[in-house]
Motif scaffolding. Structure first.
Motif, mmCIF file in Angstrom:
data_model
loop_
_atom_site.group_PDB
_atom_site.id
_atom_site.type_symbol
_atom_site.label_atom_id
_atom_site.label_comp_id
_atom_site.label_asym_id
_atom_site.label_seq_id
_atom_site.Cartn_x
_atom_site.Cartn_y
_atom_site.Cartn_z
ATOM 1 N N ASN A 113 -65.875 -6.038 47.018
ATOM 2 C CA ASN A 113 -66.269 -4.840 46.278
ATOM 3 C C ASN A 113 -66.770 -3.727 47.184
ATOM 4 O OD1 ASN A 113 -65.832 -5.232 43.406
ATOM 5 N ND2 ASN A 113 -67.126 -7.015 43.683
ATOM 6 N N SER A 114 -66.610 -3.914 48.480
ATOM 7 C CA SER A 114 -66.998 -2.874 49.439
ATOM 8 C C SER A 114 -65.744 -2.059 49.772
ATOM 9 C CB SER A 114 -67.542 -3.537 50.702
ATOM 10 O OG SER A 114 -66.466 -4.015 51.480
ATOM 11 N N PRO A 115 -65.897 -1.004 50.560
ATOM 12 C CA PRO A 115 -64.697 -0.293 51.011
ATOM 13 C C PRO A 115 -63.678 -1.236 51.644
ATOM 14 C CG PRO A 115 -66.647 0.936 51.628
ATOM 15 C CD PRO A 115 -67.130 -0.344 51.012
ATOM 16 N N TYR A 116 -64.165 -2.270 52.333
ATOM 17 C CA TYR A 116 -63.252 -3.214 52.973
ATOM 18 C C TYR A 116 -62.303 -3.863 51.978
ATOM 19 C CZ TYR A 116 -65.072 -3.256 57.737
ATOM 20 O OH TYR A 116 -65.399 -2.915 59.013
ATOM 21 N N MET B 48 -61.122 -2.762 49.253
ATOM 22 C CA MET B 48 -60.063 -1.820 48.894
ATOM 23 C C MET B 48 -59.076 -1.624 50.045
ATOM 24 S SD MET B 48 -60.941 1.579 46.709
ATOM 25 C CE MET B 48 -62.293 2.042 47.724
ATOM 26 N N VAL B 49 -59.614 -1.471 51.234
ATOM 27 C CA VAL B 49 -58.740 -1.223 52.388
ATOM 28 C C VAL B 49 -57.866 -2.449 52.671
ATOM 29 C CG1 VAL B 49 -58.672 -0.713 54.853
ATOM 30 C CG2 VAL B 49 -60.330 0.447 53.397
ATOM 31 N N ARG C 285 -56.740 -4.650 50.549
ATOM 32 C CA ARG C 285 -55.656 -4.721 49.569
ATOM 33 C C ARG C 285 -54.644 -3.604 49.815
ATOM 34 N NH1 ARG C 285 -57.781 -4.335 44.059
ATOM 35 N NH2 ARG C 285 -59.586 -3.371 45.041
ATOM 36 N N ALA C 286 -55.132 -2.453 50.259
ATOM 37 C CA ALA C 286 -54.218 -1.353 50.574
ATOM 38 C C ALA C 286 -53.287 -1.743 51.719
ATOM 39 C CB ALA C 286 -55.003 -0.094 50.929
ATOM 40 N N ARG D 181 -52.385 -4.777 52.514
ATOM 41 C CA ARG D 181 -51.446 -5.759 51.968
ATOM 42 C C ARG D 181 -50.322 -5.063 51.206
ATOM 43 N NH1 ARG D 181 -53.948 -8.912 47.200
ATOM 44 N NH2 ARG D 181 -53.331 -6.998 46.177
ATOM 45 N N GLU D 182 -50.679 -4.059 50.432
ATOM 46 C CA GLU D 182 -49.717 -3.386 49.569
ATOM 47 C C GLU D 182 -48.766 -2.480 50.342
ATOM 48 O OE1 GLU D 182 -49.697 -3.291 45.881
ATOM 49 O OE2 GLU D 182 -50.514 -5.205 46.488
ATOM 50 N N ASN D 183 -49.301 -1.731 51.290
ATOM 51 C CA ASN D 183 -48.503 -0.713 51.955
ATOM 52 C C ASN D 183 -49.209 -0.306 53.247
ATOM 53 O OD1 ASN D 183 -46.934 1.491 52.667
ATOM 54 N ND2 ASN D 183 -46.823 2.299 50.589
ATOM 55 N N THR E 161 -51.360 3.168 54.397
ATOM 56 C CA THR E 161 -52.776 3.064 54.733
ATOM 57 C C THR E 161 -53.061 3.783 56.047
ATOM 58 O OG1 THR E 161 -52.694 0.893 53.700
ATOM 59 C CG2 THR E 161 -54.693 1.448 54.873
ATOM 60 N N TYR F 13 -59.148 -2.539 60.967
ATOM 61 C CA TYR F 13 -59.457 -3.237 59.713
ATOM 62 C C TYR F 13 -58.821 -4.626 59.688
ATOM 63 C CZ TYR F 13 -61.926 0.544 57.369
ATOM 64 O OH TYR F 13 -62.863 1.471 57.021
ATOM 65 N N GLY G 59 -62.537 -6.226 39.526
ATOM 66 C CA GLY G 59 -63.240 -6.154 40.789
ATOM 67 C C GLY G 59 -62.632 -6.992 41.891
ATOM 68 N N ARG H 46 -59.337 -8.455 41.866
ATOM 69 C CA ARG H 46 -57.939 -8.774 41.701
ATOM 70 C C ARG H 46 -57.184 -8.753 43.013
ATOM 71 N NH1 ARG H 46 -56.055 -5.325 37.364
ATOM 72 N NH2 ARG H 46 -56.630 -3.786 38.893
#
Lengths: 252, 395
Positions: free
Chosen positions: B234-237, B239-240, B242-243, B245-247, B251, B261, B393, B395
């Protein structure tokens, strides 16, 4: 004042010269479009500026500082943002998170050790993300997973991501590619709106001449990697060399 | 979905957080409330698990569980939890996490021997865990720095290669320290906080529920690990990661230093493996050479995927299931029709690898989000499908 300058920029792929001695200047608050036939080297030029590709020769300066030795994220941190030709988004993340990723980079830099900071405390990031989503008209879909958006909205989100990194210069690589006429119109409106609202300097690569002539201050025409003409939309419209090389002599 | 969360804000919002959430970003208030729930639920589970598993009438009889296995399940659970930050969230498949598991196990063991023989004190479990984890962090920094130079399959192969180097190093050249093929036997663990003997029973009702001090310590570390991991997500980490992982390219092109990261993701997962590896040494009073072998790296991948990579609890569940098969199912002599003596299959337990393999294949085929993902789907079906607040939170 010159925001972006390229100086004798050359890019060769093996024997092929994709960018040939390009000297380009983009001033602050200017809207520049780059046009040219397929294979003219438009995307290569954009990729050189964003540091996705290394130039063979020449220099690129942003705000007077050379950026050819920098990593892509460093260039973004200095204020050059790019929207991709395809909807390059984060499909599994929500629309809000998509914008927040970019806002995070703009507000808190390229890296931090804040892995124990709860993200609800990142107020600046939330505000930038909310403002951006509002600007691209996706705020009411903030909690939707990005992959569930229709294609046009994905492209809007893509532009939103580019805007959320709070750039001084926005590079747009064919923002209307693959869009329906309605989506194209609303995207053009969006670009116009952003232009008004954020006073952004941008460089647009586009195929659709209607768009190019309606929203550019200046047009740069590339052919086989070279700049063959440069000027206001009216000047380009009347330029014989452009009509010959690029438009095939068709009257505009 | 968004309508519902917005209603929730309108009705029951705490005004203190109102400024940032003013424009429809209602999710964060739910996040705030969820953190204590997640940690509390974990603590509750840890509290009753050994009793249900090993001592509760009827249930423990069916499960055939025992105290030591409950402890081991939590230890591997911590390992799997950290591994999933890398695999499930950042999208990096390390095939060399045995290096951190076994490495920290050895570091913990060797440190305890050094303390006892040269410094003249018996190192307590807390300091042993600190030393083992520190070792794993430094090692992860180094190996991550080298392995993350390449992406995809090459990254996996590099991690595997480095971990195997560690294995061979400790099997022969360093056998003077590590004990070589015999494993490290000179583990000397002192009392917890200098007072409590780890193998002794906890007082009164805690003893009934959790059994030993050792379990209580491992359980506490588990709760802390879950709390830290959940906070990271749930920290910026979070999100980053998962970003990335996604693309990954996008990023980088929003201005984030993807390389650093990724390295942090690797180091953090190495730290969790370090906590787990140290606890493994404390638990077993012994470090087998096997703990550095590549099969351990493979097991942690299977656990994470079986339970559900990309979820907080899935990989821990996967660790539990794996160990259950390895230790309980493998011991079942004959498969009988329940409550009768009719034998269906003789030597049933010997097939535990096969059974686990079939289960793994079925899960990957039909429930790509793992067994935990299956549970979530079932729950969503029962509760009517709205899960934005529940899964958002993590996923």
């Amino acid at each position: 004042m010159a925001l972006l300058e390229t100086d004798g920029l050359v890019k060769e792929f093996g024997g092929l010269v994709a960018t040939d001695d390009v000297n380009l200047t983009v001033n602050e608050d200017e809207r520049v479009s780059i046009i040219g036939p397929n294979g003219a080297g438009k995307s290569t030029l954009i990729n050189l500026i964003t540091r996705r590709l290394d130039p063979t020769e020449g220099d690129i300066r942003f705000k007077g500082e050379s950026i050819v030795k920098m990593e892509p994220h460093e260039v973004v941190q200095r204020g050059v943002s790019k929207s991709f030709q395809t909807a390059s988004i984060f499909p599994d993340l929500t629309v809000r998170e998509n914008a927040e990723i970019a806002a995070l980079a703009a507000e808190r830099g390229s890296f931090g050790f804040d892995f124990l900071t709860h993200r609800r405390k990142l107020h600046g990031v939330h505000e930038v993300a909310a403002d951006t989503l509002d600007a691209v008209g996706l705020l009411d879909r903030a909690e939707t997973p990005a992959e569930d958006l229709p294609y046009g909205d994905k492209r809007r989100l893509e532009i939103g991501i580019a805007l959320a990194s709070e750039p001084d210069l926005l590079l747009m690589d064919e923002p209307t590619a693959g869009m329906s006429p309605e989506e194209t119109r609303s995207t053009v409106d969006l670009i116009e709106e952003v232009k008004e609202r954020m006073g952004l300097t941008f460089v647009l690569v586009e195929h659709d001449m209607e768009i190019v002539f309606s929203i550019s201050d200046r047009i740069v025409v590339l052919n086989r990697g070279r700049v063959i003409a440069e000027g206001t939309p009216d000047e380009i419209r009347g330029d014989e060399q452009v009509q010959e090389a690029y438009l095939g002599g068709v009257e505009l | 979905m968004s309508d519902e969360t917005q209603d929730a804000t309108a009705q029951g919002a705490a005004p203190s957080e109102g400024v940032a959430e003013k424009e429809g970003f209602a999710g964060y208030e739910l996040d705030t409330a969820r953190e204590p729930v997640v940690v509390g639920a974990t603590a509750l589970f840890v509290l009753v698990f050994p009793y249900v598993f090993a001592r509760m009438p009827v249930v423990s009889g069916i499960l055939q569980g025992y105290q030591g296995l409950a402890t081991l399940m939590l230890i591997w659970g911590i390992f799997a939890l950290g591994f999933d930050l890398l695999l499930g969230y950042t999208g990096l498949l390390s095939f060399g996490h045995a290096a951190f598991w076994g490495g920290s196990a050895y570091a913990a063991g060797v440190f305890s021997q050094f303390a006892a023989e040269s410094l003249g004190f018996e190192a307590g479990p807390v300091i042993i865990v600190v030393v083992g984890t520190l070792f794993a962090v430094l090692l992860a920094w180094g190996l991550g720095f080298l392995s993350l130079r390449r992406g995809g399959i090459y990254f996996s192969i590099l991690t595997l290669a480095f971990a195997q180097m560690m294995f061979y190093l400790s099997s022969a050249p360093l056998s003077g320290i590590t004990g070589g093929e015999n494993g490290f036997t000179a583990v000397t663990v002192g009392h917890l906080f200098g007072v409590f003997e780890l193998e002794s029973e906890l007082p009164s009702v805690l003893g009934t529920l959790m059994g030993t001090w050792l379990y209580a310590f491992v359980g506490l570390m588990t709760v802390v690990s879950v709390a830290v991991a959940y906070r990271i997500l749930n920290s910026p980490y979070g999100m980053v990661f998962r970003a990335i992982r996604e693309n990954e390219q996008r990023t980088e092109f929003v201005g984030l230093n993807v390389w650093r990261y990724k390295l942090m993701s690797f180091v953090i997962s190495g730290a969790f493996a370090g906590v787990a590896g140290s606890l493994f040494t404390i638990h077993g009073n012994y470090v087998p050479l096997q703990s550095l072998y590549w099969t351990e790296s493979g097991e942690i991948v299977i656990m994470a995927v079986l339970g559900g990579a990309g979820s907080l609890f899935g990989p821990m569940l996967g660790a539990g299931i794996y160990l259950y098969f390895e230790n309980i199912v493998s011991g079942v002599r004959d498969l009988t029709v329940p409550f009768t003596d009719i034998v269906l299959l003789q030597g049933f337990g010997e097939y535990w690898h096969l059974l686990l393999g079939v289960l793994f294949v079925l899960v990957v085929w039909f429930f790509p989000r793992g067994i935990w993902g299956l549970f979530q789907d079932l729950r969503n079906r029962v509760t009517g499908g709205d899960s934005a607040a529940e899964t958002g939170g993590e996923r």
